[in-house]
Design an enzyme around this catalytic site. Structure first.
Site, mmCIF file in Angstrom:
data_model
loop_
_atom_site.group_PDB
_atom_site.id
_atom_site.type_symbol
_atom_site.label_atom_id
_atom_site.label_comp_id
_atom_site.label_asym_id
_atom_site.label_seq_id
_atom_site.Cartn_x
_atom_site.Cartn_y
_atom_site.Cartn_z
ATOM 1 N N HIS A 54 41.464 8.381 -20.345
ATOM 2 C CA HIS A 54 40.141 8.723 -20.890
ATOM 3 C C HIS A 54 40.038 8.280 -22.353
ATOM 4 O O HIS A 54 38.997 7.789 -22.793
ATOM 5 C CB HIS A 54 39.906 10.232 -20.822
ATOM 6 C CG HIS A 54 39.945 10.807 -19.443
ATOM 7 N ND1 HIS A 54 41.013 11.524 -18.966
ATOM 8 C CD2 HIS A 54 39.036 10.751 -18.435
ATOM 9 C CE1 HIS A 54 40.762 11.902 -17.725
ATOM 10 N NE2 HIS A 54 39.577 11.447 -17.375
ATOM 11 N N GLN A 59 31.517 17.460 -6.059
ATOM 12 C CA GLN A 59 32.407 16.397 -5.573
ATOM 13 C C GLN A 59 33.724 16.939 -5.036
ATOM 14 O O GLN A 59 34.609 16.179 -4.669
ATOM 15 C CB GLN A 59 32.607 15.313 -6.633
ATOM 16 C CG GLN A 59 33.346 15.727 -7.889
ATOM 17 C CD GLN A 59 33.284 14.646 -8.954
ATOM 18 O OE1 GLN A 59 32.296 14.504 -9.653
ATOM 19 N NE2 GLN A 59 34.362 13.870 -9.116
ATOM 20 N N SER A 71 46.720 10.033 -14.418
ATOM 21 C CA SER A 71 45.758 10.804 -13.636
ATOM 22 C C SER A 71 45.862 12.248 -14.067
ATOM 23 O O SER A 71 46.963 12.728 -14.381
ATOM 24 C CB SER A 71 46.105 10.688 -12.147
ATOM 25 O OG SER A 71 45.470 11.719 -11.423
ATOM 26 N N LEU A 113 41.718 15.688 -20.081
ATOM 27 C CA LEU A 113 41.734 14.301 -20.544
ATOM 28 C C LEU A 113 43.145 13.818 -20.874
ATOM 29 O O LEU A 113 43.985 14.579 -21.330
ATOM 30 C CB LEU A 113 40.834 14.167 -21.790
ATOM 31 C CG LEU A 113 39.392 14.644 -21.594
ATOM 32 C CD1 LEU A 113 38.585 14.460 -22.881
ATOM 33 C CD2 LEU A 113 38.709 13.921 -20.448
ATOM 34 N N HIS A 114 43.372 12.526 -20.627
ATOM 35 C CA HIS A 114 44.662 11.901 -20.924
ATOM 36 C C HIS A 114 44.401 10.550 -21.562
ATOM 37 O O HIS A 114 43.234 10.194 -21.854
ATOM 38 C CB HIS A 114 45.495 11.783 -19.648
ATOM 39 C CG HIS A 114 44.746 11.166 -18.498
ATOM 40 N ND1 HIS A 114 44.298 9.860 -18.516
ATOM 41 C CD2 HIS A 114 44.331 11.680 -17.314
ATOM 42 C CE1 HIS A 114 43.679 9.584 -17.401
ATOM 43 N NE2 HIS A 114 43.666 10.675 -16.637
HETATM 44 O O1 PAF Z 1 35.746 10.160 -12.685
HETATM 45 C C1 PAF Z 1 35.390 11.317 -12.970
HETATM 46 O O2 PAF Z 1 35.966 11.982 -13.832
HETATM 47 C C2 PAF Z 1 34.215 11.931 -12.237
HETATM 48 O O3 PAF Z 1 34.177 11.549 -10.906
HETATM 49 C C3 PAF Z 1 32.859 11.652 -12.928
HETATM 50 C C4 PAF Z 1 32.518 10.178 -12.889
HETATM 51 C C5 PAF Z 1 32.879 12.148 -14.350
HETATM 52 C C6 PAF Z 1 31.735 12.393 -12.179
HETATM 53 O O4 PAF Z 1 31.959 13.760 -12.159
#
Ligand code: PAF
Length: 292
Positions: free
Chosen positions: A46, A70, A194, A42-43
């Protein structure tokens, strides 16, 4: 009681059944629940989502789950940063009440064979170079919405195509959750925050600034009344193709709802770019006009 709890920290919940129980109980008493799904690392971007949820809602849940589906096979899932202690501190500091941190088997039980796919919007841009990515995102986010049945979920504008795909999923499936998209948080020099920025060397970080600089120039031209969309698009691409250390994937001016490339002027325009700087793939975007 551990040290984090003693500091009045967010409560860590690992079980899907437990987080659902807590959220349902809160909503039954009339409390508004906000949800910030994340993959950790997290940064300040977030942090801004959690702070917005804190501002809007009575109860704030963040989730930390590095979603394997993903990632493509060549994208190194095992190397994705997982600084859990620091993430929990950030969640607590930003005002989260609960952090949902499930295991992979809890989210993907053996034999799970259901996927969620949004057609159309997922085909181009990120979908072109990462064909299975959005199916992984929509599948996990729908599951997270089922396990964390919040009133409202928060996502960042930085992942512009992701928020468009998720809003379409919510609309298409009539999911009882509101989506709020919060502005991209940037370093003072313009670099969009990011989790991948940590991979940039100091030289690459400098080279990466060209992405936001090129987008800003396009926005300035639109603000000044330039309406020749093909020329603006050409200029954006040419500038990024010529930028040292930047290997351009795409640079396009598109409709913010459909993400279709524009061939002529319209009142709302999103400029989207993706490029590799060193071995790091970066994306960024800026929007002109009203779009949400
Ligand atoms: O944006 C993200 O961090 C991810 O794609 C998410 C929405 C948490 C799904 O894993």
């Amino acid at each position: 009681m551990n040290q984090t709890e003693a500091a009045g920290a967010a409560r860590l919940v690992e079980s899907p059944e437990e987080i659902r129980r807590v959220v349902q109980a809160a909503r039954r008493t009339g409390l508004r629940v906000g949800f910030v799904p994340t993959m950790g690392a997290l940064h300040a971007g977030h942090r801004s989502l959690i702070e917005q949820a804190r501002h809007d809602c009575d109860v704030v849940v963040a989730s930390i789950f590095v979603n394997p589906t993903q990632f493509a096979p060549h994208e190194d899932l095992s190397k994705y940063p997982r600084p859990l202690e620091a993430d929990l501190r950030l969640c607590s500091g930003a005002g989260a009440d609960l952090v949902f941190h499930p295991s992979v088997p809890a989210m993907y039980p053996a034999g799970m064979s259901t996927v969620v796919r949004v057609e159309g919007l997922t085909r181009g841009l990120e979908g072109a170079s990462r064909p299975t990515h959005f199916q992984g995102v929509t599948t996990v986010v729908l599951k997270l919405f089922s396990v964390v049945p919040a009133d409202v979920a928060y996502f960042g504008q930085k992942d512009f195509q992701q928020q468009a795909v998720l809003r379409k999923m919510v609309a298409d499936l009539c999911l009882p959750i509101e989506i709020v998209v919060c502005p991209t948080v940037r370093e003072p020099d313009g670099l969009a925050l990011s989790s991948r920025n940590v991979y940039l060397s100091p030289t690459e970080r400098q080279q990466a600034l060209e992405l936001s600089a090129a987008l800003r120039r396009t926005m300035t031209q639109l603000e000044q009344g330039v309406r020749d969309i093909p020329a603006l698009q050409r200029e954006l691409r040419d500038r990024l193709v010529a930028a040292p250390g930047v290997v351009l994937d795409y640079a396009t001016l598109a409709d913010p709802q459909t993400l279709e490339e524009l061939s002529s002027w319209q009142p709302s325009v999103v400029a989207l770019v993706a490029a590799r700087v060193g071995t790091t793939r970066l994306i960024d975007n800026m929007v002109f006009g009203r779009w949400q």
